[in-house]
Design a protein around this motif. Structure first.
Motif, PDB file in Angstrom:
ATOM      1  N   PHE A   1      66.222  51.272  19.407  1.00 36.77           N
ATOM      2  CA  PHE A   1      64.593  51.244  19.481  1.00 36.77           C
ATOM      3  C   PHE A   1      63.983  51.063  18.267  1.00 36.77           C
ATOM      4  O   PHE A   1      62.814  50.814  18.010  1.00 36.77           O
ATOM      5  CB  PHE A   1      64.236  52.422  20.275  1.00 36.77           C
ATOM      6  CG  PHE A   1      65.082  52.313  21.605  1.00 36.77           C
ATOM      7  CD1 PHE A   1      65.134  51.530  22.631  1.00 36.77           C
ATOM      8  CD2 PHE A   1      65.576  53.566  22.063  1.00 36.77           C
ATOM      9  CE1 PHE A   1      65.750  51.363  23.682  1.00 36.77           C
ATOM     10  CE2 PHE A   1      66.380  53.586  23.312  1.00 36.77           C
ATOM     11  CZ  PHE A   1      66.425  52.643  23.845  1.00 36.77           C
TER      12      PHE A   1
ATOM     13  N   MET B   1      62.437  47.810  17.432  1.00 33.38           N
ATOM     14  CA  MET B   1      61.580  46.947  18.443  1.00 33.38           C
ATOM     15  C   MET B   1      60.723  46.154  17.911  1.00 33.38           C
ATOM     16  O   MET B   1      60.449  45.114  18.229  1.00 33.38           O
ATOM     17  CB  MET B   1      61.532  48.018  19.746  1.00 33.38           C
ATOM     18  CG  MET B   1      62.675  48.238  20.506  1.00 33.38           C
ATOM     19  SD  MET B   1      61.961  49.537  21.804  1.00 33.38           S
ATOM     20  CE  MET B   1      60.976  48.476  22.840  1.00 33.38           C
TER      21      MET B   1
ATOM     22  N   TYR C   1      60.317  42.232  17.803  1.00 36.55           N
ATOM     23  CA  TYR C   1      59.368  41.700  18.565  1.00 36.55           C
ATOM     24  C   TYR C   1      58.438  40.620  17.783  1.00 36.55           C
ATOM     25  O   TYR C   1      58.322  39.471  18.278  1.00 36.55           O
ATOM     26  CB  TYR C   1      58.256  42.557  19.221  1.00 36.55           C
ATOM     27  CG  TYR C   1      57.273  41.896  19.997  1.00 36.55           C
ATOM     28  CD1 TYR C   1      57.304  41.494  21.029  1.00 36.55           C
ATOM     29  CD2 TYR C   1      56.067  41.723  19.233  1.00 36.55           C
ATOM     30  CE1 TYR C   1      56.254  40.984  21.919  1.00 36.55           C
ATOM     31  CE2 TYR C   1      54.979  41.193  20.075  1.00 36.55           C
ATOM     32  CZ  TYR C   1      54.892  40.842  21.458  1.00 36.55           C
ATOM     33  OH  TYR C   1      54.234  40.146  22.105  1.00 36.55           O
TER      34      TYR C   1
ATOM     35  N   ASP D   1      68.996  46.452  31.480  1.00 39.29           N
ATOM     36  CA  ASP D   1      67.801  46.707  30.457  1.00 39.29           C
ATOM     37  C   ASP D   1      66.439  46.635  30.961  1.00 39.29           C
ATOM     38  O   ASP D   1      66.286  45.908  31.911  1.00 39.29           O
ATOM     39  CB  ASP D   1      68.156  45.358  29.481  1.00 39.29           C
ATOM     40  CG  ASP D   1      67.006  45.757  28.119  1.00 39.29           C
ATOM     41  OD1 ASP D   1      66.734  46.675  27.977  1.00 39.29           O
ATOM     42  OD2 ASP D   1      66.616  44.556  27.663  1.00 39.29           O
ATOM     43  N   TYR D   2      65.896  47.545  30.914  1.00 39.72           N
ATOM     44  CA  TYR D   2      64.391  47.562  30.974  1.00 39.72           C
ATOM     45  C   TYR D   2      63.445  47.755  29.689  1.00 39.72           C
ATOM     46  O   TYR D   2      62.574  46.964  29.656  1.00 39.72           O
ATOM     47  CB  TYR D   2      64.247  48.811  31.977  1.00 39.72           C
ATOM     48  CG  TYR D   2      62.590  49.090  32.009  1.00 39.72           C
ATOM     49  CD1 TYR D   2      61.836  48.451  33.093  1.00 39.72           C
ATOM     50  CD2 TYR D   2      61.901  50.075  31.394  1.00 39.72           C
ATOM     51  CE1 TYR D   2      60.395  48.316  33.213  1.00 39.72           C
ATOM     52  CE2 TYR D   2      60.592  50.432  31.528  1.00 39.72           C
ATOM     53  CZ  TYR D   2      59.869  49.382  32.376  1.00 39.72           C
ATOM     54  OH  TYR D   2      58.497  49.713  32.615  1.00 39.72           O
ATOM     55  N   ILE D   3      63.674  48.747  28.825  1.00 39.72           N
ATOM     56  CA  ILE D   3      62.501  48.926  27.859  1.00 39.72           C
ATOM     57  C   ILE D   3      62.421  47.604  26.924  1.00 39.72           C
ATOM     58  O   ILE D   3      61.439  47.267  26.733  1.00 39.72           O
ATOM     59  CB  ILE D   3      63.281  50.104  26.829  1.00 39.72           C
ATOM     60  CG1 ILE D   3      63.471  51.361  27.825  1.00 39.72           C
ATOM     61  CG2 ILE D   3      62.267  50.291  25.561  1.00 39.72           C
ATOM     62  CD1 ILE D   3      63.970  52.593  26.908  1.00 39.72           C
ATOM     63  N   PHE D   4      63.495  47.085  26.338  1.00 43.76           N
ATOM     64  CA  PHE D   4      63.303  45.767  25.386  1.00 43.76           C
ATOM     65  C   PHE D   4      62.890  44.610  26.117  1.00 43.76           C
ATOM     66  O   PHE D   4      62.048  43.723  25.822  1.00 43.76           O
ATOM     67  CB  PHE D   4      64.585  45.592  24.758  1.00 43.76           C
ATOM     68  CG  PHE D   4      64.470  44.751  23.606  1.00 43.76           C
ATOM     69  CD1 PHE D   4      63.693  45.395  22.430  1.00 43.76           C
ATOM     70  CD2 PHE D   4      64.894  43.376  23.468  1.00 43.76           C
ATOM     71  CE1 PHE D   4      63.481  44.326  21.425  1.00 43.76           C
ATOM     72  CE2 PHE D   4      64.439  42.649  22.358  1.00 43.76           C
ATOM     73  CZ  PHE D   4      63.637  43.092  21.201  1.00 43.76           C
TER      74      PHE D   4
ATOM     75  N   SER E   1      61.018  44.601  28.778  1.00 44.50           N
ATOM     76  CA  SER E   1      59.706  44.625  29.190  1.00 44.50           C
ATOM     77  C   SER E   1      58.835  44.304  28.196  1.00 44.50           C
ATOM     78  O   SER E   1      57.791  43.776  28.161  1.00 44.50           O
ATOM     79  CB  SER E   1      59.335  46.067  29.913  1.00 44.50           C
ATOM     80  OG  SER E   1      59.452  47.033  28.916  1.00 44.50           O
ATOM     81  N   TYR E   2      59.376  44.610  27.025  1.00 44.94           N
ATOM     82  CA  TYR E   2      58.742  44.786  25.627  1.00 44.94           C
ATOM     83  C   TYR E   2      58.271  43.252  25.215  1.00 44.94           C
ATOM     84  O   TYR E   2      57.443  42.689  24.770  1.00 44.94           O
ATOM     85  CB  TYR E   2      59.442  45.318  24.685  1.00 44.94           C
ATOM     86  CG  TYR E   2      58.538  45.514  23.352  1.00 44.94           C
ATOM     87  CD1 TYR E   2      57.564  46.624  23.282  1.00 44.94           C
ATOM     88  CD2 TYR E   2      58.751  45.081  22.144  1.00 44.94           C
ATOM     89  CE1 TYR E   2      56.869  47.027  22.230  1.00 44.94           C
ATOM     90  CE2 TYR E   2      58.003  45.433  21.134  1.00 44.94           C
ATOM     91  CZ  TYR E   2      57.081  46.148  21.168  1.00 44.94           C
ATOM     92  OH  TYR E   2      56.422  46.511  19.929  1.00 44.94           O
TER      93      TYR E   2
ATOM     94  N   TYR F   1      60.501  37.988  33.471  1.00 43.38           N
ATOM     95  CA  TYR F   1      60.851  39.314  33.866  1.00 43.38           C
ATOM     96  C   TYR F   1      62.402  39.254  34.288  1.00 43.38           C
ATOM     97  O   TYR F   1      62.852  38.366  35.075  1.00 43.38           O
ATOM     98  CB  TYR F   1      59.920  39.912  34.808  1.00 43.38           C
ATOM     99  CG  TYR F   1      58.757  40.277  34.368  1.00 43.38           C
ATOM    100  CD1 TYR F   1      58.258  40.547  33.212  1.00 43.38           C
ATOM    101  CD2 TYR F   1      57.879  40.547  35.539  1.00 43.38           C
ATOM    102  CE1 TYR F   1      57.079  40.969  32.683  1.00 43.38           C
ATOM    103  CE2 TYR F   1      56.377  41.153  35.060  1.00 43.38           C
ATOM    104  CZ  TYR F   1      56.247  41.057  33.530  1.00 43.38           C
ATOM    105  OH  TYR F   1      54.984  41.232  33.230  1.00 43.38           O
TER     106      TYR F   1
ATOM    107  N   VAL G   1      62.495  45.127  34.982  1.00 41.55           N
ATOM    108  CA  VAL G   1      61.027  45.141  34.641  1.00 41.55           C
ATOM    109  C   VAL G   1      60.155  44.803  35.811  1.00 41.55           C
ATOM    110  O   VAL G   1      59.205  45.312  36.130  1.00 41.55           O
ATOM    111  CB  VAL G   1      61.000  44.123  33.625  1.00 41.55           C
ATOM    112  CG1 VAL G   1      59.486  43.953  33.288  1.00 41.55           C
ATOM    113  CG2 VAL G   1      61.694  44.565  32.482  1.00 41.55           C
TER     114      VAL G   1
END
Length: 288
Positions: A127, A130, A134, A218-221, A223-224, A233, A237
């Motif tokens: 993280f 990130m 991005y 995976d959700y965090i990255f 969604s980012y 998506y 997400v």
């Protein structure tokens, strides 16, 4: 008398242990069973929200029909998840196998320093990078509409750092086989593909399963990177944003149905490949 008393104590101990394990299993499985049962609750005759009862008053496939209807993009989200997980599993497995074999069989200057450096870098959570990743992906158009190839690229790029278990497995394969093949004129690549790979089925399956699970959950990255673009998506997400923007209470049973469908492939993979998964873990933990 001594043997009889020992057998009695052992039997009582086994019974207590089994009862304890059964109770723990029931407690652990109860939430999953509850989600499956809630997914079959009739949306037409019962509330679609959270209720105090677990077993539906009337079983129905309404929630599953809704997911496959034109009212949602669930099939698109599901296919995105499958595509990302499949390509990451294949490419990451290839990279990890090649890197692990090189570190296990070859001796070159800086090898030990390289392994120690990767080990230290692996201690830092991903993280931390990130924001940097991005903006880097954004420069190449690999965010939002291009989020799928972007997520695949990020997952595969640093996969060689996860060589630990795979290298340990290769270390258990006798090097005398490689030396005999080298004497017969075989190249490194031929030894790897024709000798080492056929003997490494457990670790290949283990590596592929681990690589598959990461993007699948995976959700965090995700969604980012795919922020604001519905068609990019993955299921994790999409379903979170789906229940967040809609009525969570009204969409709870549909959310459960979507969760059941996304869990089925993982359950089947581990059921059929459990033997090789365990062999890969235990084999790779013998030597380092």
């Amino acid at each position: 008398m001594i043997k009889t008393g020992y057998k009695t104590k052992r039997t009582i101990g086994n019974i207590v242990s089994y009862i304890f394990l059964v109770l723990i299993s029931i407690i652990w499985l109860f939430p999953f069973v509850g989600i499956v049962l809630q997914s079959f609750r009739s949306y037409a005759t019962e509330s679609g929200g959270m209720e105090s009862y677990v077993i539906p008053h009337q079983f129905s496939l309404d929630n599953y029909k809704f997911l496959f209807s034109g009212e949602t993009n669930y099939l698109r989200w599901y296919s995105n998840t499958v595509i990302i997980a499949f390509f990451v599993a294949v490419l990451q497995t290839i990279v990890v196998l090649c890197v692990s074999y090189a570190l296990s069989r070859m001796r070159f200057k800086g090898r030990t320093l390289l392994m120690k450096s990767w080990l230290v870098l692996g201690l830092f959570p991903g993280f931390l990078t990130m924001i940097c990743l991005y903006f880097l992906l954004k420069m190449f158009g690999l965010t939002q509409a291009g989020a799928i190839p972007g997520l695949i690229l990020v997952s595969v790029a640093s996969s060689g750092m996860g060589y630990y278990v795979c290298k340990g497995y290769f270390d258990t394969i006798p090097k005398a086989l490689d030396e005999a093949a080298r004497i017969d004129g075989a190249s490194r690549s031929r030894i790897f593909f024709t000798m080492t790979i056929p003997m490494s089925k457990p670790i290949i399956i283990y590596t592929a399963l681990v690589a598959f699970m990461a993007p699948w959950n995976d959700y965090i990255f995700a969604s980012y990177v795919a922020f604001g673009h519905d068609k990019s998506y993955n299921v994790a997400v999409a379903m979170f944003r789906w229940v967040k923007t809609n009525d969570y209470q009204g969409y709870f049973t549909r959310f459960c149905a979507g969760g059941v469908l996304i869990a089925i492939p993982v359950v089947l993979l581990f059921m059929f490949l459990q033997k090789y998964y365990v062999e890969g873990v235990t084999g790779g933990a013998v030597k380092g």
